[in-house]
Enzyme design. Structure first.
Site, mmCIF file in Angstrom:
data_model
loop_
_atom_site.group_PDB
_atom_site.id
_atom_site.type_symbol
_atom_site.label_atom_id
_atom_site.label_comp_id
_atom_site.label_asym_id
_atom_site.label_seq_id
_atom_site.Cartn_x
_atom_site.Cartn_y
_atom_site.Cartn_z
ATOM 1 N N ARG A 219 0.855 -1.192 0.000
ATOM 2 C CA ARG A 219 0.000 0.000 0.000
ATOM 3 C C ARG A 219 0.894 1.245 0.000
ATOM 4 O O ARG A 219 1.962 1.256 0.634
ATOM 5 C CB ARG A 219 -0.877 0.028 1.251
ATOM 6 C CG ARG A 219 -2.087 -0.886 1.190
ATOM 7 C CD ARG A 219 -3.206 -0.301 0.339
ATOM 8 N NE ARG A 219 -4.397 -1.125 0.314
ATOM 9 C CZ ARG A 219 -4.677 -2.079 -0.592
ATOM 10 N NH1 ARG A 219 -3.827 -2.343 -1.546
ATOM 11 N NH2 ARG A 219 -5.802 -2.752 -0.547
ATOM 12 N N HIS A 267 -1.459 1.230 -9.612
ATOM 13 C CA HIS A 267 -2.206 0.350 -8.699
ATOM 14 C C HIS A 267 -3.059 -0.669 -9.469
ATOM 15 O O HIS A 267 -4.276 -0.733 -9.287
ATOM 16 C CB HIS A 267 -3.084 1.177 -7.742
ATOM 17 C CG HIS A 267 -3.492 0.392 -6.514
ATOM 18 N ND1 HIS A 267 -3.739 0.977 -5.310
ATOM 19 C CD2 HIS A 267 -3.694 -0.937 -6.325
ATOM 20 C CE1 HIS A 267 -4.088 0.057 -4.419
ATOM 21 N NE2 HIS A 267 -4.069 -1.126 -5.028
HETATM 22 P P1 NAP Z 1 -2.462 -11.407 4.494
HETATM 23 O O1 NAP Z 1 -2.840 -12.780 4.059
HETATM 24 O O2 NAP Z 1 -3.191 -10.785 5.615
HETATM 25 O O3 NAP Z 1 -0.889 -11.447 4.844
HETATM 26 C C1 NAP Z 1 -0.235 -10.370 5.425
HETATM 27 C C2 NAP Z 1 1.180 -10.800 5.804
HETATM 28 O O4 NAP Z 1 1.896 -9.660 6.305
HETATM 29 C C3 NAP Z 1 1.205 -11.870 6.900
HETATM 30 O O5 NAP Z 1 2.229 -12.796 6.649
HETATM 31 C C4 NAP Z 1 1.529 -11.042 8.149
HETATM 32 O O6 NAP Z 1 2.207 -11.771 9.171
HETATM 33 C C5 NAP Z 1 2.434 -9.994 7.570
HETATM 34 N N1 NAP Z 1 2.490 -8.824 8.448
HETATM 35 C C6 NAP Z 1 1.484 -8.008 8.820
HETATM 36 N N2 NAP Z 1 1.926 -7.056 9.644
HETATM 37 C C7 NAP Z 1 3.240 -7.282 9.812
HETATM 38 C C8 NAP Z 1 4.255 -6.659 10.573
HETATM 39 N N3 NAP Z 1 4.001 -5.583 11.338
HETATM 40 N N4 NAP Z 1 5.484 -7.166 10.529
HETATM 41 C C9 NAP Z 1 5.766 -8.263 9.787
HETATM 42 N N5 NAP Z 1 4.841 -8.913 9.020
HETATM 43 C C10 NAP Z 1 3.599 -8.423 9.051
HETATM 44 O O7 NAP Z 1 -2.545 -10.382 3.282
HETATM 45 P P2 NAP Z 1 -2.450 -10.693 1.704
HETATM 46 O O8 NAP Z 1 -3.748 -11.189 1.182
HETATM 47 O O9 NAP Z 1 -1.232 -11.502 1.455
HETATM 48 O O10 NAP Z 1 -2.267 -9.209 1.139
HETATM 49 C C11 NAP Z 1 -1.164 -8.408 1.529
HETATM 50 C C12 NAP Z 1 -1.365 -6.971 1.088
HETATM 51 O O11 NAP Z 1 -1.167 -6.839 -0.316
HETATM 52 C C13 NAP Z 1 -2.768 -6.403 1.293
HETATM 53 O O12 NAP Z 1 -2.986 -6.034 2.626
HETATM 54 C C14 NAP Z 1 -2.767 -5.203 0.362
HETATM 55 O O13 NAP Z 1 -2.278 -4.082 1.061
HETATM 56 C C15 NAP Z 1 -1.758 -5.606 -0.715
HETATM 57 N N6 NAP Z 1 -2.417 -5.771 -2.026
HETATM 58 C C16 NAP Z 1 -2.068 -4.938 -3.052
HETATM 59 C C17 NAP Z 1 -2.658 -5.075 -4.285
HETATM 60 C C18 NAP Z 1 -2.248 -4.239 -5.461
HETATM 61 O O14 NAP Z 1 -2.925 -4.255 -6.500
HETATM 62 N N7 NAP Z 1 -1.141 -3.540 -5.391
HETATM 63 C C19 NAP Z 1 -3.645 -6.067 -4.487
HETATM 64 C C20 NAP Z 1 -3.966 -6.899 -3.442
HETATM 65 C C21 NAP Z 1 -3.358 -6.737 -2.187
HETATM 66 P P3 NAP Z 1 1.520 -13.048 9.885
HETATM 67 O O15 NAP Z 1 1.546 -14.136 8.839
HETATM 68 O O16 NAP Z 1 2.427 -13.318 11.000
HETATM 69 O O17 NAP Z 1 0.138 -12.635 10.261
#
Ligand code: NAP
Length: 304
Positions: A219, A267
């Protein structure tokens, strides 16, 4: 109740009609707000809870939880972000494309091409390139799996400890420094939370090896753009592929637009696919009806 834009809502309506004819489905408004139990939206308005007093869950079509949390809805309402195969596959493709582009020096060659300059650089084999993935959730682990066949030296970082075959995983502030120090290419797939705000900044870039590269698909507010530009201009970082910025759209005068080391996309790394997203919401409604936690349930405490 579906509050998506009309073309999206049409896809949801037809998928619900086909896969869940037993679930009464309304678009834009309901003649009886008290009967609305589930709302499908992009970014929820805080006023939804006052209007629809019996809502059990709000399903967002966005993968990030930040907009859901920012709406400050009552605790009794489950907040569910989007997890669906279309969105996951698109992020896999984008992250692989961006990693390969940085691995094979694409920003350099694009810039030299514009100058009509024949400037070869000997390629480095993938087996000698170290790639670190920040965030090992649904998307981060998918990207790790997609990068495996190329032979990169992979590593990962998350909040809680992870065990991924043949991929050293780290956690915590010290772990972040270790991953950064051993990553020629860093891919950010973290959710936006107070802890990850501006996490991609001068301190982190300093930990990276000279010539390091960044893929930012998390993000916008996670990236300190001034620190990135300074690291690129000093030559410490070599290049970056950036999909998310703050603000979006990026102002025309912003230096990121024309920096020769930067490939910028608006994005679009990944977007929810209507049909598969509607099927994911139906599956989640069934789960909620059976007292099973929906996939993508947001943990308000953790902030994602
Ligand atoms: P997710 O399944 O919730 O995974 C988030 C990961 O980040 C988890 O491994 C979590 O650790 C880790 N994390 C969170 N806070 C942290 C911290 N403070 N320190 C270290 N690790 C941390 O999310 P996802 O589905 O993979 O998506 C990730 C992000 O991608 C979304 O939140 C969004 O912002 C972004 N995204 C961007 C686009 C785009 O088009 N650019 C599209 C989709 C998503 P744990 O495993 O320990 O909980």
């Amino acid at each position: 109740l579906c509050l998506l834009d009309p073309s999206r809502a049409e896809v949801f309506a037809s998928t619900f009609g086909r896969l869940a004819p037993d679930l009464p489905f309304r678009c834009f408004r309901s003649e009886d707000p008290a009967r609305v139990r589930y709302i499908i939206t992009r970014v929820p308005a805080p006023a939804l809870a006052q209007l629809y007093t019996n809502v059990d869950a709000i399903f967002s079509v966005m993968a990030g939880a930040d907009a859901l949390i920012n709406a400050e809805l009552p605790q009794r309402i489950a907040l569910v972000r989007m997890v669906e195969p279309g969105l996951i596959g698109m992020m896999r493709d984008y992250a692989v494309m961006a990693t390969l582009a940085l691995h094979r020096e694409l920003p350099h060659f694009l810039a030299r091409q514009r100058e009509r300059c024949w400037a070869p650089i000997s390629p480095v084999p993938a087996s000698e390139r170290r790639v670190g993935v920040l965030g090992l959730g649904v998307l981060g682990t998918t990207v790790i799996d997609a990068l495996r066949p190329f032979g990169f030296q992979l590593a990962g970082w998350s909040r809680s400890k992870k065990d991924i075959i043949n991929v050293p995983c780290y956690e915590g502030a010290d772990g972040l420094r270790v991953v950064a120090a051993r990553s020629d290419i860093l891919v950010c797939l973290l959710p936006l939370t107070p802890e990850t705000h501006r996490i991609l900044g001068a301190d982190l870039f300093r930990c990276m090896p000279p010539g390091g590269r960044l893929v930012q698909v998390g993000r916008g507010p996670q990236l300190d753009e001034c620190a990135l530009l300074a690291a690129l201009d000093s030559g410490h970082l070599r290049a970056a592929v950036i999909d998310v910025v703050e603000p979006e759209p990026l102002p025309r005068e912003h230096p990121l637009w024309l920096h020769p080391g930067v490939i910028l996309t608006p994005h679009i790394a990944s977007q929810t696919r209507g049909e598969t997203a509607a099927a994911a919401v139906i599956d989640n409604i069934r789960r909620v009806q059976s007292n099973v936690a929906p996939i993508g349930l947001v943990d308000r405490q953790c902030g994602y």
